[in-house]
Structure formats: structure tokens, C-alpha cells
Motif scaffolding. Structure first.
Motif, PDB file in Angstrom:
ATOM      1  N   ARG A 187       2.223 -28.842  -9.364  1.00  0.00           N
ATOM      2  CA  ARG A 187       2.393 -27.430  -8.971  1.00  0.00           C
ATOM      3  C   ARG A 187       1.132 -26.782  -8.403  1.00  0.00           C
ATOM      4  NH1 ARG A 187       7.237 -25.931  -8.200  1.00  0.00           N
ATOM      5  NH2 ARG A 187       6.529 -23.792  -8.336  1.00  0.00           N
ATOM      6  N   VAL A 188       0.079 -27.549  -8.221  1.00  0.00           N
ATOM      7  CA  VAL A 188      -1.175 -26.936  -7.808  1.00  0.00           C
ATOM      8  C   VAL A 188      -1.249 -26.735  -6.283  1.00  0.00           C
ATOM      9  CG1 VAL A 188      -2.538 -29.066  -7.641  1.00  0.00           C
ATOM     10  CG2 VAL A 188      -3.660 -26.960  -8.325  1.00  0.00           C
TER      11      VAL A 188
ATOM     12  N   GLN B 221      -3.131 -23.236 -16.772  1.00  0.00           N
ATOM     13  CA  GLN B 221      -1.756 -23.411 -17.232  1.00  0.00           C
ATOM     14  C   GLN B 221      -0.952 -22.121 -16.997  1.00  0.00           C
ATOM     15  OE1 GLN B 221      -1.905 -25.655 -20.757  1.00  0.00           O
ATOM     16  NE2 GLN B 221       0.231 -25.403 -21.268  1.00  0.00           N
ATOM     17  N   GLU B 222      -1.635 -20.982 -17.177  1.00  0.00           N
ATOM     18  CA  GLU B 222      -0.960 -19.688 -17.014  1.00  0.00           C
ATOM     19  C   GLU B 222      -0.473 -19.518 -15.571  1.00  0.00           C
ATOM     20  OE1 GLU B 222      -4.120 -20.017 -18.486  1.00  0.00           O
ATOM     21  OE2 GLU B 222      -2.980 -20.143 -20.361  1.00  0.00           O
ATOM     22  N   GLU B 223      -1.377 -19.830 -14.606  1.00  0.00           N
ATOM     23  CA  GLU B 223      -0.947 -19.618 -13.226  1.00  0.00           C
ATOM     24  C   GLU B 223       0.089 -20.657 -12.781  1.00  0.00           C
ATOM     25  OE1 GLU B 223      -3.799 -18.212 -10.330  1.00  0.00           O
ATOM     26  OE2 GLU B 223      -2.436 -18.715  -8.694  1.00  0.00           O
ATOM     27  N   SER B 224      -0.041 -21.905 -13.248  1.00  0.00           N
ATOM     28  CA  SER B 224       0.996 -22.858 -12.835  1.00  0.00           C
ATOM     29  C   SER B 224       2.352 -22.433 -13.397  1.00  0.00           C
ATOM     30  CB  SER B 224       0.678 -24.310 -13.195  1.00  0.00           C
ATOM     31  OG  SER B 224      -0.039 -24.434 -14.359  1.00  0.00           O
ATOM     32  N   ARG B 225       2.348 -21.850 -14.579  1.00  0.00           N
ATOM     33  CA  ARG B 225       3.594 -21.326 -15.147  1.00  0.00           C
ATOM     34  C   ARG B 225       4.123 -20.186 -14.274  1.00  0.00           C
ATOM     35  NH1 ARG B 225       2.043 -19.209 -20.271  1.00  0.00           N
ATOM     36  NH2 ARG B 225       1.650 -21.313 -20.979  1.00  0.00           N
ATOM     37  N   ALA B 226       3.211 -19.304 -13.844  1.00  0.00           N
ATOM     38  CA  ALA B 226       3.604 -18.158 -13.019  1.00  0.00           C
ATOM     39  C   ALA B 226       4.142 -18.597 -11.657  1.00  0.00           C
ATOM     40  CB  ALA B 226       2.416 -17.226 -12.841  1.00  0.00           C
TER      41      ALA B 226
ATOM     42  N   THR C 209     -15.074 -33.217  -5.914  1.00  0.00           N
ATOM     43  CA  THR C 209     -15.413 -31.806  -5.795  1.00  0.00           C
ATOM     44  C   THR C 209     -14.263 -31.023  -6.419  1.00  0.00           C
ATOM     45  OG1 THR C 209     -16.670 -32.157  -3.766  1.00  0.00           O
ATOM     46  CG2 THR C 209     -15.930 -29.915  -4.199  1.00  0.00           C
ATOM     47  N   VAL C 210     -14.586 -30.223  -7.412  1.00  0.00           N
ATOM     48  CA  VAL C 210     -13.554 -29.429  -8.078  1.00  0.00           C
ATOM     49  C   VAL C 210     -13.422 -28.105  -7.334  1.00  0.00           C
ATOM     50  CG1 VAL C 210     -12.869 -28.311 -10.234  1.00  0.00           C
ATOM     51  CG2 VAL C 210     -14.074 -30.512 -10.288  1.00  0.00           C
ATOM     52  N   VAL C 211     -12.215 -27.803  -6.912  1.00  0.00           N
ATOM     53  CA  VAL C 211     -11.975 -26.560  -6.175  1.00  0.00           C
ATOM     54  C   VAL C 211     -10.934 -25.741  -6.939  1.00  0.00           C
ATOM     55  CG1 VAL C 211     -11.208 -25.580  -3.980  1.00  0.00           C
ATOM     56  CG2 VAL C 211     -12.428 -27.758  -3.992  1.00  0.00           C
ATOM     57  N   SER C 212     -11.273 -24.526  -7.230  1.00  0.00           N
ATOM     58  CA  SER C 212     -10.321 -23.679  -7.932  1.00  0.00           C
ATOM     59  C   SER C 212      -9.231 -23.203  -6.980  1.00  0.00           C
ATOM     60  CB  SER C 212     -11.033 -22.468  -8.535  1.00  0.00           C
ATOM     61  OG  SER C 212     -10.056 -21.559  -8.997  1.00  0.00           O
ATOM     62  N   ALA C 213      -7.992 -23.354  -7.403  1.00  0.00           N
ATOM     63  CA  ALA C 213      -6.859 -22.859  -6.609  1.00  0.00           C
ATOM     64  C   ALA C 213      -6.364 -21.532  -7.180  1.00  0.00           C
ATOM     65  CB  ALA C 213      -5.739 -23.893  -6.614  1.00  0.00           C
ATOM     66  N   GLU C 214      -7.066 -21.047  -8.185  1.00  0.00           N
ATOM     67  CA  GLU C 214      -6.672 -19.860  -8.933  1.00  0.00           C
ATOM     68  C   GLU C 214      -6.691 -18.623  -8.033  1.00  0.00           C
ATOM     69  OE1 GLU C 214      -6.193 -20.918 -12.064  1.00  0.00           O
ATOM     70  OE2 GLU C 214      -5.612 -19.019 -12.969  1.00  0.00           O
ATOM     71  N   GLN C 215      -5.580 -17.905  -7.984  1.00  0.00           N
ATOM     72  CA  GLN C 215      -5.536 -16.619  -7.271  1.00  0.00           C
ATOM     73  C   GLN C 215      -5.910 -16.718  -5.799  1.00  0.00           C
ATOM     74  OE1 GLN C 215      -5.763 -13.201  -9.431  1.00  0.00           O
ATOM     75  NE2 GLN C 215      -4.519 -14.608 -10.637  1.00  0.00           N
ATOM     76  N   LYS C 216      -5.611 -17.867  -5.194  1.00  0.00           N
ATOM     77  CA  LYS C 216      -5.939 -18.017  -3.770  1.00  0.00           C
ATOM     78  C   LYS C 216      -4.671 -18.230  -2.970  1.00  0.00           C
ATOM     79  CE  LYS C 216     -10.506 -19.866  -4.404  1.00  0.00           C
ATOM     80  NZ  LYS C 216     -11.157 -21.110  -4.789  1.00  0.00           N
ATOM     81  N   SER C 217      -4.657 -17.656  -1.768  1.00  0.00           N
ATOM     82  CA  SER C 217      -3.529 -17.914  -0.878  1.00  0.00           C
ATOM     83  C   SER C 217      -3.669 -19.333  -0.330  1.00  0.00           C
ATOM     84  CB  SER C 217      -3.530 -16.912   0.271  1.00  0.00           C
ATOM     85  OG  SER C 217      -4.649 -17.150   1.098  1.00  0.00           O
TER      86      SER C 217
END
Ligand code: DGP
Ligand code: NA
Ligand code: NA
Length: 208
Positions: free
Chosen positions: A17-18, A137-142, A173-181
Motif C-alpha cells: 500500500r505504500v 501503519q496509521e497512514e497505510s490504514r488511512a 535510501t529510505v524515503v518517507s512517503a508520509e503525507q506526500k502526493s
């Protein structure tokens, strides 16, 4: 002298789901538009004979011993290895939707020994860059929850997330997908991919 044409081996990893598949597809379109030969590859590749068994397993229609299924996932990568090498050496950049790290994370999340899981992939082409997309986990749930396949359960995904965190290596390289379009994330990934494509020209292809 090294061939001046080598393509880069780029892998997108992360929990379900990422957004790996969307981002991988956009990266290939981006490279192609800029005149850089690029190809999308998806693991597991469900189109082969081994892949069809994996598809049945993932859809929960077929049971296998956990070790046996790990070796099938690994074999599914091995059956692509020689064509991957050929493409890379001829200058095509490969963008992979999952690869060996998923193999280790998902299989060890079921309780299999970490090193045992790693061993069957030893010798496969080494990624120049693993882009690990991180999502809480919260955002993948959302994002609308998981599908119906075997591993698409919240508790299991949490264990996989934990296993992935033990896998981080130099080529990650770890990239945050959090809150990104989609576009914002793509923009970040393109910069990292451009750099990887460039630096791959100056080094030979390694092996896991
Ligand atoms: P995908 O089609 O990329 O969503 O992958 C399907 C599922 O297979 C996903 O839940 C992750 C899992 N998976 C991918 N590679 C491996 C592997 O090598 N071993 C195991 N056990 N699972 C894997
Ligand atoms: Na999936
Ligand atoms: Na995949």
C-alpha cells in the motif's frame, strides 16, 4: 575499461500500500521520455510457470510449506537473472517493483531464519539503489486498507515492517512517503534515480 553504457538496477521496496507500483511505473516513463532506455520489472513475476504457482499461493488457493514457497519466490527472481544482466549490460536501466529484500522480509516475518532466506538469493544482480518507501501503519490504514491476498493483514505487515528495518544496507535510501502526493514523492525519487543512473556508468554490476 567498463562499458560506458551500463544501465542501473533500481529497486522499489516497502510494505504493501505504500505506492511502489505507481512510482515504479512513473520512473520508467520519466527515464524513457528523457531518452534513457528503461524497463519495469515486477516481482513476483506472476506470468511464468513458477509465478503462476505463487499467484495461486498468494490468492490463498494453494498451500505450500513456508520454506518451499520462499524457494519458489527466489527461483522466480533467478529465472529473470540472466535477462536482467543482459539488459543492464546493454544499457537498459531496470526499475524493479520488489526484489530480494521483500523475499527476506516477508519470509522471515513468517518465522524463517534470516540468513537462510538470504542465501537462496546470493549471486543475483546487486541493486545499485534500493528506494525504500516508508509509510506509517496509521497512514497505510488511512489509504483504504489492504486487499484480500495472503499477506495483506495489518499484524503481518507490522512484522514485515520490522524485518525490513533490519535489512537496511549501503545501497538503501529510505524515503518517507508520509503525507506526500504522488507527484511530490515522484519528484524526490527522480533525483535519486538520476544520480544512480549516472554513477552506475562508472562501476561494474555487483552480485548479492
Ligand atoms: P506484489 O504483487 O508486489 O504486491 O507482491 C505480492 C506479495 O508477495 C506481497 O505481499 C509481498 C509478497 N512477496 C514478494 N516477494 C516475496 C518473497 O520473496 N517471499 C515472500 N514470502 N513473499 C514475497
Ligand atoms: Na500486494
Ligand atoms: Na511486485
Amino acid at each position: 575499461m567498463m562499458a560506458a553504457t551500463r544501465g542501473a538496477l533500481i529497486v522499489l521496496e516497502g510494505c504493501d500500500r505504500v505506492g511502489k507500483s505507481t512510482q515504479a511505473k512513473l520512473l520508467v516513463e520519466y527515464l524513457t521520455k528523457r531518452g534513457k532506455p528503461a524497463k519495469l520489472m515486477n516481482f513476483p513475476d506472476r506470468s511464468t510457470t513458477i509465478g503462476k504457482l505463487l499467484d495461486e499461493y498468494l490468492k490463498q488457493g494453494q498451500e505450500f510449506d513456508d520454506h518451499a514457497v520462499h524457494l519458489l519466490f527466489s527461483a522466480n527472481r533467478w529465472e529473470a537473472a540472466s535477462s536482467m544482466e543482459k539488459l543492464l549490460k546493454s544499457g537498459t536501466t531496470l526499475v524493479l517493483d520488489r526484489y530480494s529484500d521483500s523475499g527476506i522480509a516477508f519470509s522471515s516475518a513468517k518465522g524463517l531464519d534470516f540468513d537462510w532466506c538470504r542465501n537462496s538469493d546470493a549471486g543475483l544482480p546487486l541493486p545499485d539503489l534500493v528506494l525504500f518507501l516508508q509509510l506509517s501503519q496509521e497512514e497505510s490504514r488511512a489509504r483504504g486498507g489492504y486487499g484480500q491476498e495472503r499477506y495483506e493483514k495489518e499484524q503481518f505487515q507490522a512484522t514485515v515492517r520490522d524485518k525490513f528495518s533490519r535489512l537496511q544496507q549501503d545501497n538503501w535510501t529510505v524515503v518517507s512517503a508520509e503525507q506526500k502526493s504522488i507527484e511530490e514523492l515522484q519528484c524526490e525519487l527522480r533525483k535519486l534515480v538520476d544520480a544512480a543512473v549516472k554513477s552506475a556508468l562508472n562501476k561494474s554490476l555487483g552480485h548479492l
